[in-house]
Design an enzyme around this catalytic site. Structure first.
Site, PDB file in Angstrom:
ATOM      1  N   ARG A  57      56.126  70.554  26.939  1.00 10.16           N
ATOM      2  CA  ARG A  57      56.548  71.867  27.419  1.00 10.16           C
ATOM      3  C   ARG A  57      55.965  72.993  26.574  1.00 10.16           C
ATOM      4  O   ARG A  57      55.532  74.022  27.098  1.00 10.16           O
ATOM      5  CB  ARG A  57      58.077  71.932  27.447  1.00 10.16           C
ATOM      6  CG  ARG A  57      58.659  71.161  28.617  1.00 10.16           C
ATOM      7  CD  ARG A  57      60.155  70.974  28.545  1.00 10.16           C
ATOM      8  NE  ARG A  57      60.615  70.298  29.762  1.00 10.16           N
ATOM      9  CZ  ARG A  57      61.838  69.852  29.956  1.00 10.16           C
ATOM     10  NH1 ARG A  57      62.752  69.986  28.993  1.00 10.16           N
ATOM     11  NH2 ARG A  57      62.171  69.252  31.084  1.00 10.16           N
ATOM     12  N   HIS A  62      54.842  72.402  36.387  1.00 15.38           N
ATOM     13  CA  HIS A  62      54.880  71.094  35.717  1.00 15.38           C
ATOM     14  C   HIS A  62      55.614  71.150  34.374  1.00 15.38           C
ATOM     15  O   HIS A  62      55.796  72.191  33.767  1.00 15.38           O
ATOM     16  CB  HIS A  62      53.480  70.480  35.593  1.00 15.38           C
ATOM     17  CG  HIS A  62      52.538  71.126  34.640  1.00 15.38           C
ATOM     18  ND1 HIS A  62      51.372  70.516  34.262  1.00 15.38           N
ATOM     19  CD2 HIS A  62      52.563  72.301  33.986  1.00 15.38           C
ATOM     20  CE1 HIS A  62      50.725  71.284  33.420  1.00 15.38           C
ATOM     21  NE2 HIS A  62      51.410  72.373  33.239  1.00 15.38           N
ATOM     22  N   GLU A  63      56.066  69.946  33.969  1.00 13.90           N
ATOM     23  CA  GLU A  63      56.927  69.754  32.789  1.00 13.90           C
ATOM     24  C   GLU A  63      58.241  70.521  32.917  1.00 13.90           C
ATOM     25  O   GLU A  63      58.772  71.030  31.935  1.00 13.90           O
ATOM     26  CB  GLU A  63      56.188  70.138  31.496  1.00 13.90           C
ATOM     27  CG  GLU A  63      54.876  69.451  31.292  1.00 13.90           C
ATOM     28  CD  GLU A  63      54.932  67.939  31.408  1.00 13.90           C
ATOM     29  OE1 GLU A  63      56.027  67.371  31.233  1.00 13.90           O
ATOM     30  OE2 GLU A  63      53.895  67.342  31.707  1.00 13.90           O
ATOM     31  N   GLY A  64      58.766  70.590  34.109  1.00  9.27           N
ATOM     32  CA  GLY A  64      60.057  71.244  34.337  1.00  9.27           C
ATOM     33  C   GLY A  64      59.869  72.630  34.921  1.00  9.27           C
ATOM     34  O   GLY A  64      59.329  73.527  34.266  1.00  9.27           O
TER      35      GLY A  64
END
Length: 606
Positions: free
Chosen positions: A313, A457-459
């Site tokens: 992140r 992406h990544e949350g």
């Protein structure tokens, strides 16, 4: 325009990175060695990455039925990066690393993201290996992590599935013990995996000898059925090619098959894949299913994976930041050279006067200042987070614990804020270019396309927002929020002592008070559904307040020499306070009153 002067200022004048060499872990380093690393990375990025950024965008990965084909430039860049030692730069000497401060490693990697974020695909490999150093067995560390750090192997993270993107509790991939003696395998308890994983970056390529997939899957519970929810998830190493305990390839292909390449808006230089595990295309050792080795304890997979996810992140935030700065540098260069229009005089425009460059127009300056304030402020935030990692590694027990808690609170901001506002910077860069910005004659349209992924992406933004308001600001009875408030108060005190920064100090004091009041009001009713209904406006306001703090702290370290660089940074800081920070009032208003406009609207009304 060179990134180096900005990095030097942030590293040495603001963060005092050379003082890290006073700590035992970094005792063999100095500013001289830090500069040598920065010089090397800047050169490799300039020679191996930047010239091919457009090439990898236009020559997308393709599958010929046997293998994925990428441009030769991608392989050359990948090898140059591995040979530089940057894959293991921050690792122990015993691991073949340089024991470089993570702050310096993060700064050095910024050159690659600036030059071509689409080629710069080593971040998942690092995160994969770092996870194994923490949660893997000694053999797993030696066989998989060390070969990732030396560049022989690359790594992925396999979480999402076609039917379960961010909803990991709905993961359907299954893992069952591989025979009666599965626990005797020296590489770890051996399982057979079946299932499908989606959106896997660098999931298939020929850039390395092997690919180490870290895969989330569910194993049977005591009743033989998978445990529902995230509690049942375990983590597995699933190599593309099987290896022995010395890391040598055995010549056996694991049953991991490419089901397809995703064709993307941006980041086209990096393969993005759908992978099938255990479908039978590559039968291995006479049994069905891909061979995987358990990492850590059963049912602890999500906890282990968060080690990699949090690292990823912050890496996403840095990528977004550098794309924003790349667009800003391009827009600045264009604005300095593009003649158009004439200045507004008292009697209006003089048509006979020569045209002026567009940088002389106030509105173009506004757009450039916005980009500068977003990009440079975001870079300072990412480096501050990297500095917290160094404190975690080398500080005393209390300092390390506080740094870890602060990093927990700041991670949703470090990921999401640059993803939103450096994307806005790229949009403004297109606007500065006018119609030309909308064409492929200039790079700014590619920067925007590449950056649009980072909000997802990544949350996603919504996930980061719920993590911040629902968990991070409340964890340990609000201790992380209190620690952040104490850092803000220190900066405010320093700024208030300087007459030129007194107005900003007062504005930051007021902004933080608004954040605290909204946080308390959101949870006053104790109803999570209503409190989190406006989590994204809360994230935006919280992020803007954090960036205002970062900018003010940076301003406190600026030399009073009247240089153009100092003048520009002060102007960017003031722009942020006057044009951006006032936005938080509207965002926090809906949070504080638990506005239910979105929550209560029935589906039919759409």
């Amino acid at each position: 325009m060179s990134l180096r002067p900005l990095l030097d200022f942030l590293l040495y004048d603001w963060l005092q990175a050379e003082k890290l060499a006073e700590r035992p872990r970094y005792a063999e380093h100095s500013r001289e060695t830090f500069d040598a690393v920065l010089d090397t990375c800047e050169r490799i990025a300039r020679e191996k990455y930047a010239p091919f950024n457009r090439l990898v965008d236009t020559e997308e990965p393709r599958f010929d039925g046997e293998k994925v084909i990428l441009p030769a430039a991608t392989l050359a860049a990948s090898r140059a990066y591995a040979e530089s030692g940057m894959l293991s730069a921050a690792q122990d000497y015993d691991e073949g690393g340089m024991q470089l401060p993570f702050t310096v490693e993060a700064a050095a990697n910024a050159f690659f993201a600036l030059a071509s974020v689409s080629i710069n695909s080593a971040l998942l490999t690092k995160g994969n290996a770092n996870l194994l150093l923490v949660h893997g067995s000694p053999v797993q560390k030696a066989v998989f992590a060390r070969n990732e750090f030396n560049g022989r192997f690359s790594g992925t993270m396999c979480l999402s599935e076609p039917q379960a993107g961010s909803s990991l509790s709905d993961v359907a991939t299954r893992a069952v013990p591989d025979g009666d003696g599965f626990e005797a395998d020296p590489l770890g308890p051996r399982f057979r995996l079946t299932g499908n994983k989606m959106w896997i970056s660098s999931g298939e390529h020929e850039l390395n000898e092997n690919i180490v997939h870290l895969v989330l899957a569910k194993i049977p519970g005591p009743d033989g059925k998978p445990i529902p929810g995230t509690r049942g998830i375990s983590l597995f190493i699933v190599p593309k090619k099987l290896v022995d305990t010395e890391g040598r390839l055995t010549g056996e292909r694991n049953d991991v098959a490419l089901a397809g390449l995703n064709h993307k808006l941006g980041w086209r230089g990096t393969t993005n894949t759908l992978l099938n595990f255990g479908e039978g295309r590559y039968p291995v050792r006479g049994s069905a299913g891909a061979i995987g080795y358990l990492v850590g304890e059963p049912h602890e997979g999500l906890r282990c994976m968060f080690h990699m996810m949090n690292e990823a992140r912050i890496a996403v935030g840095t990528s977004a930041t550098m794309l924003g700065l790349a667009g800003y540098y391009a827009a600045l260069d264009y604005a300095k050279n593009r003649p158009q229009g004439r200045p507004q005089g008292k009697a209006g425009k003089d048509a006979a006067a020569p045209q002026v460059r567009i940088i002389e127009h106030a509105d173009v300056k506004r757009m450039l200042l916005a980009q500068k304030s977003y990009g440079e402020g975001a870079l300072a935030l990412e480096l501050y987070c990297a500095r917290l990692v160094d404190v975690q590694r080398t500080g005393g027990a209390q300092a390390a614990a506080e740094a870890g808690l602060l990093l927990e609170v700041l991670t949703p901001i470090a990921k999401s804020w640059p993803s939103e506002w450096c994307l806005e910077a790229n949009s403004l860069a297109i606007q500065v270019h006018g119609g030309y910005g909308y064409t492929r004659d200039f790079p700014v349209e590619q920067y925007w396309r590449d950056n649009r992924l980072n909000m997802i992406h990544e949350g996603t933004h919504g996930i980061q927002a719920m993590d911040l308001l629902g968990r991070k600001v409340r964890m340990e009875e609000g201790r992380g929020l209190q620690l952040l408030g104490a850092r803000l108060e220190q900066t405010i005190a320093r700024a208030a002592a300087q007459p030129a920064l007194a107005d900003e100090a007062a504005a930051l004091t007021d902004a933080w008070a608004q954040v605290l009041q909204a946080t308390q009001a959101a949870w006053a009713g104790g109803e999570p559904e209503r409190a989190l209904a406006n989590a994204v406006p809360y994230l935006q306001a919280f992020g803007h307040t954090v960036l205002a703090w970062i900018w003010l702290d940076v301003a406190c370290s600026m030399p009073a020499d009247g240089s153009a660089a100092a003048q520009g940074r002060l102007a960017a800081m003031r722009f942020f306070y006057r044009y951006e920070l006032p936005r938080i009032g509207a965002w926090l208003a809906v949070v504080a009153r638990c506005d239910s406009t979105c929550l209560d609207l029935p589906e039919e009304a759409f």
